[in-house]
Design a protein around this motif. Structure first.
Motif, mmCIF file in Angstrom:
data_model
loop_
_atom_site.group_PDB
_atom_site.id
_atom_site.type_symbol
_atom_site.label_atom_id
_atom_site.label_comp_id
_atom_site.label_asym_id
_atom_site.label_seq_id
_atom_site.Cartn_x
_atom_site.Cartn_y
_atom_site.Cartn_z
ATOM 1 N N UNK A 110 0.875 -1.167 0.000
ATOM 2 C CA UNK A 110 0.000 0.000 0.000
ATOM 3 C C UNK A 110 0.916 1.222 0.000
ATOM 4 N N UNK A 111 1.396 1.573 -1.198
ATOM 5 C CA UNK A 111 2.380 2.643 -1.330
ATOM 6 C C UNK A 111 1.695 4.001 -1.396
ATOM 7 N N UNK A 112 2.206 4.936 -0.595
ATOM 8 C CA UNK A 112 1.786 6.327 -0.660
ATOM 9 C C UNK A 112 3.021 7.157 -0.985
ATOM 10 N N UNK A 113 3.086 7.665 -2.212
ATOM 11 C CA UNK A 113 4.248 8.396 -2.704
ATOM 12 C C UNK A 113 5.534 7.591 -2.500
ATOM 13 N N UNK A 114 5.446 6.300 -2.820
ATOM 14 C CA UNK A 114 6.608 5.435 -2.748
ATOM 15 C C UNK A 114 6.894 4.842 -1.387
ATOM 16 N N UNK A 115 6.117 5.195 -0.372
ATOM 17 C CA UNK A 115 6.331 4.693 0.982
ATOM 18 C C UNK A 115 5.225 3.715 1.346
ATOM 19 N N UNK A 116 5.598 2.524 1.814
ATOM 20 C CA UNK A 116 4.625 1.484 2.130
ATOM 21 C C UNK A 116 4.003 1.763 3.496
ATOM 22 N N UNK A 117 2.723 2.116 3.502
ATOM 23 C CA UNK A 117 2.041 2.463 4.745
ATOM 24 C C UNK A 117 1.940 1.284 5.703
ATOM 25 N N UNK A 118 1.847 0.072 5.147
ATOM 26 C CA UNK A 118 1.666 -1.110 5.994
ATOM 27 C C UNK A 118 2.927 -1.475 6.772
ATOM 28 N N UNK A 119 4.062 -0.954 6.368
ATOM 29 C CA UNK A 119 5.315 -1.231 7.069
ATOM 30 C C UNK A 119 5.595 -0.202 8.176
ATOM 31 N N UNK A 120 4.728 0.802 8.268
ATOM 32 C CA UNK A 120 4.903 1.827 9.297
ATOM 33 C C UNK A 120 4.114 1.451 10.549
ATOM 34 N N UNK A 121 4.470 2.048 11.660
ATOM 35 C CA UNK A 121 3.700 1.854 12.889
ATOM 36 C C UNK A 121 2.364 2.579 12.751
#
Length: 329
Positions: free
Chosen positions: A68-79
């Motif tokens: 689930x990338x948001x501007x290249x950043x995977x939201x699911x890998x974040x806290x």
């Protein structure tokens, strides 16, 4: 640049007696500065996808995805805290029935004053109230409310549904989000008000470069205002691509059936004749068919349809069907 890229999103409802995939391996991609339509029948999972994207689902729902990338950043890998900060900063959402979403005990001005970012208030304490009033008034002007002073002092129940929706849009754009998720923003509104809201969303997209995810079951709205669209059926994405290409040459039978339900000028329709429809109804969550969920209603269904079809990318379309149409073109 790709703004949002979701791959194989699955949203599972878990209770003591039930575990079902309300959304099953759905994919959606959005370019920056675009209007993307998410279309489907009532109960197809459109609003559920929006809530999964904005992390507003309750604990009984489990959300999984390949990415689930948001501007290249995977939201699911974040806290959850980091994900919440990004969503709060960059994504805003407006809902259907705006009158119920606003606080009935506070005026419009009071509610809008609460969403003005503190960082934008640079005046002294004594001038803060005047500065916030000016910013709220500017927001009301931006969304096309002429009598903004009267609206500022009014309670939600004193305004029409169209004005309430404009107030909701004003609240959503106060923080200048990069993506505005509009969940059935014109549902049950009269045609004039509906056009005003859709044109307002288009204006925000063009003037502020704000991307819009337009969630609706109104195909006319999507074909007029959206650049791209994804068609959802019973929690499965069946086809996506540019609106122009899908109108000309759909590859999925469901897409063709949906477009055929829209009456067009020049069609030889007799008075009181029935419009083209798809037989049957969307299956409930408790009785979802295996494989392709359109199978029991699809005119091209065969034995192989009991297996879930894989996504295929062809000529700019992404579709999921064992027996697609219009491939010879």
């Amino acid at each position: 640049m790709m703004l949002l890229d979701v791959r194989n999103l699955t949203v599972t409802l878990k209770t003591e007696n039930l575990e079902v995939n309300a959304i099953d391996k759905m994919s959606l991609s959005m370019r920056e500065g675009s209007i993307h339509g998410l279309v489907g029948e009532t109960g197809s999972g459109k609003s559920l996808f929006a809530r999964a994207l904005t992390a507003t689902l309750s604990d009984k729902w489990e959300v999984k995805a390949d990415r689930m990338f948001w501007q290249g950043q995977d939201l699911l890998r974040l806290s959850p805290e980091q994900r919440g900060q990004i969503i709060h900063r960059d994504i805003a959402m407006i809902f259907q029935e705006p009158g119920r979403c606003l606080d009935p005990t506070a005026t419009v001005g009071e509610q809008l004053s609460e969403v003005i970012p503190e960082a934008e208030c640079v005046s002294s304490f004594w001038q803060r109230k005047k500065e916030i009033y000016g910013k709220v008034s500017n927001l009301l002007k931006k969304v096309g409310i002429k009598h903004y002073q009267k609206c500022y002092e009014s309670y939600p129940h004193e305004l029409s549904e169209g004005l309430c929706q404009k107030v909701m849009i004003a609240m959503a754009i106060a923080r200048r989000p990069k993506l505005l998720v509009a969940d059935e923003p014109t549902d049950a509104m009269e045609s004039t008000t509906k056009i005003q809201i859709l044109r307002l969303l288009q204006k925000l997209n063009e003037s502020k470069n704000m991307s819009v995810l337009l969630i609706t079951h109104d195909l006319d709205s999507v074909t007029q205002y959206a650049d791209e669209m994804t068609i959802l059926y019973s929690g499965q994405s069946v086809e996506s691509g540019s609106v122009r290409d899908l109108l000309k040459h759909p590859f999925h039978p469901y897409t063709e059936i949906l477009f055929n339900t829209i009456p067009r000028l020049g069609d030889d329709l007799k008075p009181k004749s029935r419009l083209t429809t798809l037989q049957g109804s969307t299956p409930p969550l408790q009785h979802l068919p295996i494989g392709c969920r359109l199978g029991p209603r699809c005119p091209r269904a065969q034995k192989e349809c009991v297996i879930t079809p894989k996504s295929v990318k062809l000529k700019g379309h992404v579709f999921s069907c064992h027996y697609p149409i219009n491939l010879e073109r």
